[in-house]
Design a protein around this motif. Sequence first.
Motif, PDB file in Angstrom:
ATOM      1  N   MET A 101       0.839  -1.175   0.000  1.00 27.24           N
ATOM      2  CA  MET A 101       0.000   0.000   0.000  1.00 27.24           C
ATOM      3  C   MET A 101       0.884   1.237   0.000  1.00 27.24           C
ATOM      4  SD  MET A 101      -2.784   1.200   2.828  1.00 27.24           S
ATOM      5  CE  MET A 101      -4.271   0.606   2.077  1.00 27.24           C
ATOM      6  N   THR A 102       0.540   2.235  -0.802  1.00 30.95           N
ATOM      7  CA  THR A 102       1.285   3.485  -0.882  1.00 30.95           C
ATOM      8  C   THR A 102       0.518   4.567  -0.140  1.00 30.95           C
ATOM      9  OG1 THR A 102       2.070   2.824  -3.052  1.00 30.95           O
ATOM     10  CG2 THR A 102       2.302   5.124  -2.475  1.00 30.95           C
ATOM     11  N   TRP A 103       1.241   5.354   0.666  1.00 33.16           N
ATOM     12  CA  TRP A 103       0.636   6.418   1.438  1.00 33.16           C
ATOM     13  C   TRP A 103       1.006   7.765   0.847  1.00 33.16           C
ATOM     14  CZ3 TRP A 103      -2.691   4.866   5.068  1.00 33.16           C
ATOM     15  CH2 TRP A 103      -2.585   3.566   5.530  1.00 33.16           C
ATOM     16  N   SER A 104       0.260   8.794   1.217  1.00 37.95           N
ATOM     17  CA  SER A 104       0.613  10.144   0.800  1.00 37.95           C
ATOM     18  C   SER A 104       1.861  10.577   1.569  1.00 37.95           C
ATOM     19  CB  SER A 104      -0.549  11.099   1.086  1.00 37.95           C
ATOM     20  OG  SER A 104      -0.663  11.343   2.459  1.00 37.95           O
ATOM     21  N   PRO A 105       2.473  11.695   1.203  1.00 38.40           N
ATOM     22  CA  PRO A 105       3.657  12.164   1.923  1.00 38.40           C
ATOM     23  C   PRO A 105       3.346  12.374   3.401  1.00 38.40           C
ATOM     24  CG  PRO A 105       3.159  13.583   0.039  1.00 38.40           C
ATOM     25  CD  PRO A 105       2.056  12.598   0.158  1.00 38.40           C
ATOM     26  N   ARG A 106       4.242  11.932   4.271  1.00 39.67           N
ATOM     27  CA  ARG A 106       4.035  12.060   5.721  1.00 39.67           C
ATOM     28  C   ARG A 106       4.213  13.516   6.140  1.00 39.67           C
ATOM     29  NH1 ARG A 106       2.173   9.547  10.066  1.00 39.67           N
ATOM     30  NH2 ARG A 106       3.318   9.943  11.965  1.00 39.67           N
ATOM     31  N   PRO A 107       3.181  14.125   6.727  1.00 38.26           N
ATOM     32  CA  PRO A 107       3.302  15.521   7.164  1.00 38.26           C
ATOM     33  C   PRO A 107       4.040  15.624   8.496  1.00 38.26           C
ATOM     34  CG  PRO A 107       1.130  14.693   7.707  1.00 38.26           C
ATOM     35  CD  PRO A 107       1.848  13.592   6.952  1.00 38.26           C
ATOM     36  N   THR A 108       4.586  16.788   8.745  1.00 35.75           N
ATOM     37  CA  THR A 108       5.170  17.127  10.034  1.00 35.75           C
ATOM     38  C   THR A 108       4.521  18.420  10.493  1.00 35.75           C
ATOM     39  OG1 THR A 108       7.295  16.176   9.411  1.00 35.75           O
ATOM     40  CG2 THR A 108       7.309  17.724  11.244  1.00 35.75           C
ATOM     41  N   VAL A 109       3.988  18.432  11.722  1.00 31.96           N
ATOM     42  CA  VAL A 109       3.460  19.672  12.283  1.00 31.96           C
ATOM     43  C   VAL A 109       4.688  20.481  12.687  1.00 31.96           C
ATOM     44  CG1 VAL A 109       2.050  20.727  14.077  1.00 31.96           C
ATOM     45  CG2 VAL A 109       1.333  18.557  13.066  1.00 31.96           C
ATOM     46  N   GLY A 158      -5.002  32.376  21.673  1.00 30.81           N
ATOM     47  CA  GLY A 158      -5.910  32.908  20.666  1.00 30.81           C
ATOM     48  C   GLY A 158      -5.865  32.108  19.385  1.00 30.81           C
ATOM     49  N   ARG A 159      -5.347  32.730  18.345  1.00 34.23           N
ATOM     50  CA  ARG A 159      -5.163  32.053  17.050  1.00 34.23           C
ATOM     51  C   ARG A 159      -3.666  31.864  16.837  1.00 34.23           C
ATOM     52  NH1 ARG A 159      -9.150  31.244  13.605  1.00 34.23           N
ATOM     53  NH2 ARG A 159     -11.133  32.247  13.985  1.00 34.23           N
ATOM     54  N   THR A 160      -3.213  30.652  17.016  1.00 37.49           N
ATOM     55  CA  THR A 160      -1.802  30.317  16.841  1.00 37.49           C
ATOM     56  C   THR A 160      -1.631  29.584  15.522  1.00 37.49           C
ATOM     57  OG1 THR A 160      -1.462  30.137  19.229  1.00 37.49           O
ATOM     58  CG2 THR A 160       0.151  29.044  17.822  1.00 37.49           C
ATOM     59  N   ARG A 161      -0.690  30.041  14.721  1.00 40.98           N
ATOM     60  CA  ARG A 161      -0.450  29.414  13.418  1.00 40.98           C
ATOM     61  C   ARG A 161       0.036  27.977  13.600  1.00 40.98           C
ATOM     62  NH1 ARG A 161       4.229  28.721  10.374  1.00 40.98           N
ATOM     63  NH2 ARG A 161       3.855  28.575   8.156  1.00 40.98           N
ATOM     64  N   VAL A 162      -0.634  27.052  12.920  1.00 41.89           N
ATOM     65  CA  VAL A 162      -0.191  25.663  12.867  1.00 41.89           C
ATOM     66  C   VAL A 162       0.327  25.440  11.454  1.00 41.89           C
ATOM     67  CG1 VAL A 162      -0.843  23.235  13.040  1.00 41.89           C
ATOM     68  CG2 VAL A 162      -1.861  24.923  14.601  1.00 41.89           C
ATOM     69  N   GLY A 163       1.625  25.170  11.340  1.00 43.27           N
ATOM     70  CA  GLY A 163       2.245  24.939  10.044  1.00 43.27           C
ATOM     71  C   GLY A 163       2.450  23.456   9.804  1.00 43.27           C
ATOM     72  N   VAL A 164       2.355  23.050   8.551  1.00 47.87           N
ATOM     73  CA  VAL A 164       2.520  21.648   8.168  1.00 47.87           C
ATOM     74  C   VAL A 164       3.574  21.582   7.071  1.00 47.87           C
ATOM     75  CG1 VAL A 164       1.372  19.614   7.240  1.00 47.87           C
ATOM     76  CG2 VAL A 164       0.098  21.191   8.717  1.00 47.87           C
ATOM     77  N   ASP A 165       4.626  20.798   7.311  1.00 47.81           N
ATOM     78  CA  ASP A 165       5.673  20.595   6.313  1.00 47.81           C
ATOM     79  C   ASP A 165       5.516  19.234   5.657  1.00 47.81           C
ATOM     80  OD1 ASP A 165       6.839  23.033   6.885  1.00 47.81           O
ATOM     81  OD2 ASP A 165       8.382  22.186   8.189  1.00 47.81           O
ATOM     82  N   LEU A 166       5.839  19.193   4.363  1.00 52.41           N
ATOM     83  CA  LEU A 166       5.840  17.943   3.601  1.00 52.41           C
ATOM     84  C   LEU A 166       7.175  17.822   2.885  1.00 52.41           C
ATOM     85  CD1 LEU A 166       2.290  18.145   2.024  1.00 52.41           C
ATOM     86  CD2 LEU A 166       3.026  16.659   3.877  1.00 52.41           C
ATOM     87  N   GLY A 214      -5.676  10.862  -3.680  1.00 52.97           N
ATOM     88  CA  GLY A 214      -6.610  10.540  -2.606  1.00 52.97           C
ATOM     89  C   GLY A 214      -6.022   9.787  -1.435  1.00 52.97           C
ATOM     90  N   LYS A 215      -4.715   9.518  -1.456  1.00 51.48           N
ATOM     91  CA  LYS A 215      -4.074   8.805  -0.343  1.00 51.48           C
ATOM     92  C   LYS A 215      -3.920   9.746   0.848  1.00 51.48           C
ATOM     93  CE  LYS A 215      -1.511   5.970  -3.540  1.00 51.48           C
ATOM     94  NZ  LYS A 215      -1.089   6.750  -4.688  1.00 51.48           N
ATOM     95  N   LEU A 216      -4.031   9.179   2.074  1.00 51.06           N
ATOM     96  CA  LEU A 216      -3.991   9.965   3.303  1.00 51.06           C
ATOM     97  C   LEU A 216      -2.786   9.615   4.154  1.00 51.06           C
ATOM     98  CD1 LEU A 216      -7.710   9.590   4.382  1.00 51.06           C
ATOM     99  CD2 LEU A 216      -6.669  11.580   3.303  1.00 51.06           C
ATOM    100  N   SER A 217      -2.346  10.596   4.949  1.00 52.26           N
ATOM    101  CA  SER A 217      -1.310  10.400   5.958  1.00 52.26           C
ATOM    102  C   SER A 217      -1.535  11.457   7.037  1.00 52.26           C
ATOM    103  CB  SER A 217       0.074  10.554   5.333  1.00 52.26           C
ATOM    104  OG  SER A 217       1.071  10.171   6.248  1.00 52.26           O
ATOM    105  N   ALA A 218      -1.063  11.190   8.283  1.00 51.87           N
ATOM    106  CA  ALA A 218      -1.310  12.118   9.378  1.00 51.87           C
ATOM    107  C   ALA A 218      -0.163  12.136  10.376  1.00 51.87           C
ATOM    108  CB  ALA A 218      -2.608  11.742  10.090  1.00 51.87           C
ATOM    109  N   SER A 219      -0.069  13.239  11.137  1.00 52.08           N
ATOM    110  CA  SER A 219       0.845  13.328  12.278  1.00 52.08           C
ATOM    111  C   SER A 219       0.273  14.336  13.265  1.00 52.08           C
ATOM    112  CB  SER A 219       2.256  13.724  11.844  1.00 52.08           C
ATOM    113  OG  SER A 219       2.280  15.057  11.408  1.00 52.08           O
TER     114      SER A 219
END
Length: 102
Positions: free
Chosen positions: A1-9, A20-28, A85-90
């Motif tokens: 099975m192939t996954w999408s690129p693994r994100p890093t918060v 308040g509103r803190t920026r959440v950045g995601v790197d790939l 459509g492939k998913l990945s999470a962190s």
Amino acid sequence: MTWSPRPTVSSPQPGAVLEGRTRVGVDLAVDDLNQATVLWRTVGGTTWTVAGTDDNAPYRVMPDVSGLAKGTVVENRAVVRDASGKLSASSSLGGDGEQSGG
């Protein structure tokens, strides 16, 4: 099975103070057509709140945690869907309000 690129918060850093509103950045690792959705919940909670989705690098959203009690620990989760459509999470943890000194 192939996954999408693994994100890093990438931001805020693990253990950072959220206000308040803190920026959440995601790197790939790759710069293909991707969609990054950021969700958050209090640690120990079962309900995720969708903060937003970004489909352009640099991926970032700004969840509003201003209603949380000071010292509440929050888990941010990035879910990435690639063009096929492939998913990945962190996930990453942070605390709302001022950290206690000591």
